[in-house]
Design a protein around this motif. Structure first.
Motif, short mmCIF file in Angstrom:
data_model
loop_
_atom_site.label_atom_id
_atom_site.label_comp_id
_atom_site.label_asym_id
_atom_site.label_seq_id
_atom_site.Cartn_x
_atom_site.Cartn_y
_atom_site.Cartn_z
N PRO A 395 1.12 -0.92 0.28
CA PRO A 395 -0.18 -0.42 -0.51
C PRO A 395 0.69 1.03 -0.33
O PRO A 395 1.52 1.18 0.90
CB PRO A 395 -1.10 -0.16 1.38
N ARG A 396 0.60 1.93 -1.18
CA ARG A 396 1.37 3.03 -0.99
C ARG A 396 0.30 4.26 -1.23
O ARG A 396 0.40 5.23 -2.26
CB ARG A 396 1.76 3.09 -2.25
N PRO A 397 -0.03 5.56 0.09
CA PRO A 397 -0.86 6.56 0.39
C PRO A 397 0.01 7.51 -0.97
O PRO A 397 -0.68 8.50 -0.63
CB PRO A 397 -2.42 6.43 1.25
N ASP A 398 1.26 7.56 0.37
CA ASP A 398 2.11 8.41 -0.41
C ASP A 398 2.24 8.35 -2.03
O ASP A 398 2.48 10.03 -2.77
CB ASP A 398 3.09 8.41 0.22
N LEU A 399 2.03 7.59 -2.69
CA LEU A 399 2.13 7.89 -4.20
C LEU A 399 0.59 8.48 -4.12
O LEU A 399 0.31 9.27 -5.73
CB LEU A 399 2.25 6.77 -4.47
N SER A 400 -0.25 8.03 -3.62
CA SER A 400 -1.89 8.35 -4.20
C SER A 400 -1.86 10.07 -4.18
O SER A 400 -2.75 10.22 -4.72
CB SER A 400 -2.41 7.29 -3.12
N LYS A 401 -1.71 10.78 -3.13
CA LYS A 401 -0.96 11.91 -2.74
C LYS A 401 -1.09 12.76 -4.03
O LYS A 401 -1.34 13.59 -4.44
CB LYS A 401 -0.22 12.23 -1.37
N HIS A 402 0.04 12.53 -4.88
CA HIS A 402 0.62 13.00 -6.03
C HIS A 402 0.80 12.04 -6.95
O HIS A 402 0.22 13.35 -7.95
CB HIS A 402 2.37 12.79 -5.32
N ILE A 403 -0.25 11.25 -7.68
CA ILE A 403 -0.35 10.79 -8.53
C ILE A 403 -2.10 10.05 -8.71
O ILE A 403 -2.14 9.77 -10.09
CB ILE A 403 0.33 9.86 -9.10
N ASN A 404 -2.57 10.14 -7.63
CA ASN A 404 -3.92 9.70 -7.61
C ASN A 404 -4.07 8.23 -8.59
O ASN A 404 -4.79 7.47 -8.58
CB ASN A 404 -5.12 10.83 -9.11
N LEU A 425 1.07 4.27 8.14
CA LEU A 425 2.16 3.64 7.93
C LEU A 425 2.96 3.58 8.56
O LEU A 425 3.78 3.21 8.94
CB LEU A 425 1.75 2.83 6.11
N ILE A 426 3.37 5.03 8.07
CA ILE A 426 4.90 5.24 9.04
C ILE A 426 4.76 5.66 10.30
O ILE A 426 5.76 4.50 10.62
CB ILE A 426 4.93 6.98 8.70
N LYS A 427 3.72 5.31 11.26
CA LYS A 427 3.60 4.74 12.59
C LYS A 427 4.17 3.21 12.11
O LYS A 427 4.83 2.85 13.58
CB LYS A 427 2.72 5.24 12.80
N TRP A 428 3.22 2.15 12.31
CA TRP A 428 2.97 1.08 11.71
C TRP A 428 4.52 0.62 11.79
O TRP A 428 5.30 -0.09 12.26
CB TRP A 428 2.72 0.36 11.27
N PHE A 429 5.26 1.50 10.70
CA PHE A 429 6.11 0.90 9.64
C PHE A 429 7.91 2.08 9.15
O PHE A 429 7.86 2.14 8.68
CB PHE A 429 6.18 0.12 8.31
N PRO A 430 8.26 2.63 10.79
CA PRO A 430 8.73 3.78 10.58
C PRO A 430 9.89 3.38 9.38
O PRO A 430 11.07 4.18 9.55
CB PRO A 430 9.43 3.91 12.26
N ASP A 431 10.46 2.26 9.58
CA ASP A 431 11.74 1.57 8.58
C ASP A 431 11.84 1.48 7.30
O ASP A 431 12.51 0.28 7.21
CB ASP A 431 12.64 0.98 9.76
N SER A 432 10.07 0.81 6.87
CA SER A 432 9.73 0.57 6.03
C SER A 432 10.84 0.96 4.22
O SER A 432 10.75 2.81 4.32
CB SER A 432 8.37 0.94 5.27
N ARG A 433 11.60 0.54 3.81
CA ARG A 433 12.24 0.92 2.56
C ARG A 433 11.20 1.19 1.80
O ARG A 433 11.29 1.17 0.06
CB ARG A 433 13.29 -0.41 1.87
N TYR A 434 9.83 0.73 1.55
CA TYR A 434 8.93 0.98 0.24
C TYR A 434 8.42 2.56 0.53
O TYR A 434 7.93 3.10 -0.95
CB TYR A 434 7.43 -0.14 0.55
N ARG A 435 8.84 3.29 0.60
CA ARG A 435 8.34 4.93 0.32
C ARG A 435 9.71 5.31 -0.05
O ARG A 435 10.68 6.17 0.28
CB ARG A 435 8.48 5.77 1.84
N ASN A 436 10.06 5.33 -1.48
CA ASN A 436 10.64 4.91 -2.32
C ASN A 436 10.76 6.56 -3.84
O ASN A 436 10.15 6.27 -3.83
CB ASN A 436 11.75 4.00 -3.06
N PRO A 437 11.31 7.86 -3.37
CA PRO A 437 11.13 8.79 -4.34
C PRO A 437 11.11 8.33 -5.55
O PRO A 437 10.47 8.83 -6.48
CB PRO A 437 11.41 10.07 -3.71
N GLN A 438 11.99 7.00 -6.13
CA GLN A 438 12.44 6.96 -7.10
C GLN A 438 10.86 5.59 -7.74
O GLN A 438 11.88 5.41 -8.97
CB GLN A 438 13.55 5.80 -7.47
#
Length: 750
Positions: A395-404, A425-438
């Protein structure tokens, strides 16, 4: 001599295929032959979607209500009834009149069942009314219209090509299907070994296997690695092992087997290229042309949008990379999960690492706590058929914010925002590698809006070895819209890649370059070992035929012959006949090209490109009135094709009828409102007739495209007429234009 024969002969392009003299002839023997030795598999297959994929219409097969049932659609009554043992419908045909049609076959079984009519020319078509086979308490046991918005001119109207079984469906719903289309008579004589998906649809013809089985029964021994079959359908990974500090079991070894391509032949969005090429022991794209991750099928992040039948999603995943095969999760004979859903993922994912208190953060045993809810969300197709996404997204709501793009968090929590979901998700998985800007989706989105940095971003994704091959190939294809120096280097590298999808991506990705560059880039692919790659390269390069040297034409010949074979095989489609016409035109055979385009219109009247290409040829022959009439014929046959209205408008401009062209440009912009080119030309054409509307149209072009040239066109017109809106337009242009240009525009206002 037929148009197809002349085309092959004129190019001296006959390709001969010979089989090894040592090869054994194998035949289909039928599922009933397998029962004696494979009772368990046969019983699992009974009642499965494979076994019931297609059936003769009979009392046992038909689920729908044909007891003189009526269904009202658009205030018209459709009737479903029987005549003796036959099943019939009285429904509206393409002529607007109601007719009686006999149902010859059923299609599928649950959650819906479709029905097919056979016409005298061998064409089998799916009627528009479908039986909802779900229980009544779930809303089922009813007739409904599968495509209620469909017009008679649409591809998917029930008598048109989109609902044609012979081409669209048959290869996957029956065993050993031979389309047998006669291109001269436009008729079918389609045959099968079994009407549904039998044992040999996956295992291959079993005559040699049967002979070996009889030999063993008489005291002999198996003398063939795969027991008389040419394929190994076992799992690619035979043993999964635990590794320290890894929450997922890892493959001890990955072996090459044919299981995935065998399943993928039907569980994928693809175009069939041939009935004879071997996609099992060869490459998948020796027989099929796989659809890439395109906006028509997928969201920008690879989630399913349209039906993708699984394979394109699967290829994006780490599971594919690790050797997970279809039968790791599914029983191949029943097509059901091999173990309960909650246990499927726990076969490899260490259960203790994925508990509600450390992973799902939802109540145990709830729907929200299931792996599939978050990682394989369902999308409902055909109104009642939910299908899970096999791209196993994080799940990537961070992407949804920008590209719908959609995400499962706000899909359930509809009252919450993407930011709320991201914070959780940040609270649950603070060390997640999936918030990748690339993430590749950013590049795909940038390409869709024509962002200035899109080419650079796509080039990065295309070269990123951490991406799956299908994502890299899809990025390379998109480079066609963003030609630059970096892109050429990417394409040159892609042509040499070991993966055929990436090499194929280079063919489409190179389309923006002139012949000299494009020939240098993709001509090596004319000798590619994979059928789809070399033929797509040939199809791309033949367009430059007149500019090719004798040596280049010779290099093109063999792959072009195969490309022509593909178009001839698919000549029941307007696109393929149009492609044949394009070859004739490129080679200077204009009358043959006209005949091919006209035949394309005949076999598929609603295919817009046939009219476009025929009109363009008439225009090149300086017969603009005939070109215009052809386009108007196309608009009547396919009014939803904006390109036809746009092209007809341009034709009127060439005939010095600018005012008459306005309605056509307006229609094109209305039918396809997100096409900036249509708004641009509409706006420019309005200049002398309605400055206010011209201003609005040009602003719309810029809003959609973000192209500074469109904004400049608007400013130019406003300055020309010294409009009150000109200063604001010039101010908006400043970030995109040099100071000298801004000064020039301002000086003209004085």
């Amino acid at each position: 001599m037929s148009i197809f024969t002349r085309l092959l002969r004129s190019a001296l392009l006959l390709v001969l295929f010979t089989a090894s003299s040592a090869a054994l002839a194998v035949d289909y023997v039928g599922t009933e032959t397998c029962i004696r030795c494979h009772q368990d598999a046969y019983e699992a297959w009974q009642g499965s979607h494979h076994q019931l994929a297609m059936q003769h219409a009979s009392e046992d097969a038909i689920l729908g209500d044909f007891n003189n049932a009526q269904f009202t659609f658009n205030d018209k009554i459709n009737r479903f009834y029987t005549k003796g043992e036959q099943f019939w419908v009285n429904i509206e045909g393409p002529d607007g009149q109601f007719h009686d049609y006999q149902i010859k076959y059923t299609f599928g079984v649950t959650p819906l069942q479709q029905y097919m009519v056979e016409f005298d020319d061998g064409r089998v078509q799916l009627i528009p009314f479908t039986w909802d086979a779900r229980p009544k308490q779930e809303g089922g046991q009813r007739w409904y219209h599968l495509y209620p918005e469909m017009a008679k001119t649409d591809e998917f109207y029930w008598t048109n090509t989109g609902q044609n079984w012979n081409f669209m469906c048959a290869d996957c719903h029956s065993t050993d299907l031979k389309k047998n289309y006669n291109a001269e008579t436009n008729q079918y004589n389609t045959t099968w070994a079994e009407i549904s998906v039998g044992c040999e649809a996956c295992h291959g013809p079993a005559s040699e296997h049967l002979a070996l089985a009889n030999l063993k029964q008489d005291g002999g021994e198996w003398n063939n690695k795969h027991f008389g079959f040419d394929r190994d359908l076992s799992k690619a990974v035979k043993e999964w092992v635990y590794q320290q500090d890894n929450s997922t079991l890892q493959p001890k070894a990955i072996e090459h087997t044919q299981q995935v391509p065998v399943c993928a032949q039907c569980h994928s969005r693809r175009i069939q290229l041939s009935e004879k090429n071997d996609h099992v022991n060869g490459a998948f794209q020796d027989r099929y042309l796989l659809s890439m991750i395109t906006p028509q099928l997928y969201h920008h992040d690879g989630q399913i949008y349209d039906e993708d039948y699984v394979y394109g999603s699967y290829l994006q995943t780490k599971m594919a990379e690790k050797g997970v095969s279809c039968t790791n999760c599914h029983d191949p004979h029943s097509a059901q999960l091999k173990v309960p859903e909650q246990a499927v993922c726990a076969q490899c994912h260490v259960a203790a690492e994925y508990l509600p208190d450390n992973h799902t953060f939802h109540q145990a045993d709830s729907e929200a706590s299931k792996c599939t809810t978050c990682h394989m969300p369902e999308t409902t197709y055909m109104q009642v058929d939910p299908r899970r996404d096999h791209s196993w997204q994080i799940p990537r709501p961070d992407l949804s914010k920008h590209i719908n793009t959609p995400n499962v968090c706000t899909r359930c929590h509809t009252d919450q925002s993407n930011q709320w979901a991201e914070d959780a998700l940040i609270k649950w998985f603070p060390d997640s590698r999936y918030r990748n800007p690339q993430h590749f989706s950013i590049a795909f989105y940038a390409s869709s809006v024509n962002h200035p940095s899109a080419g650079q971003m796509l080039s990065y994704i295309a070269q990123d070895q951490a991406q799956s091959n299908i994502i890299r190939a899809s990025a390379i294809q998109r480079l066609a819209n963003h030609p630059n120096k970096d892109a050429i280097n990417v394409l040159a590298s892609a042509v040499k890649d070991n993966n055929d999808m990436i090499r194929l991506g280079a063919v489409k990705g190179s389309s923006a370059y002139p012949l000299a560059d494009r020939w240098k880039l993709i001509s090596p692919l004319l000798n590619d070992p994979v059928y789809a790659v070399r033929t797509e390269a040939a199809g791309a390069l033949v367009a430059y035929w007149k500019a090719l040297s004798a040596q280049q034409r010779s290099a093109l010949a063999s792959a072009l012959a195969e490309y022509i074979e593909i178009q001839t095989f698919s000549s029941d489609r307007g696109a393929s006949r149009t492609n044949l016409g394009n070859i004739h035109r490129a080679q200077g055979h204009y009358q043959l090209a006209i005949e091919a385009y006209q035949q394309a219109i005949k076999v598929e009247p609603n295919f817009a490109n046939s009219y476009i290409n025929l009109a363009d040829l008439y225009r090149a022959q300086k017969n603009e009135p005939l070109a215009f009439n052809t386009l108007m014929q196309g608009i009547k046959a396919q009014p939803k094709a904006a390109i036809l209205s746009y092209s007809a408008g341009l034709s009127l401009l060439r005939q010095n009828q600018p005012k008459q062209a306005l309605d056509l440009f307006k229609k094109a912009s209305t039918v396809e409102p997100n096409n900036p080119q249509y708004w641009l030309v509409y706006g420019l054409s309005l200049e002398k007739f309605d400055l206010l509307k011209a201003d609005e149209a040009l602003q719309q072009a810029f809003d959609i495209s973000g192209n500074p040239d469109h904004l400049y066109a608007r400013c130019e017109i406003l300055v020309k007429y010294k409009s009150a809106g000109a200063p604001a337009c010039i101010e908006a242009l400043k970030p995109y234009a040099p100071d000298t240009l801004i000064q020039q525009l301002n000086s003209r206002l004085k």
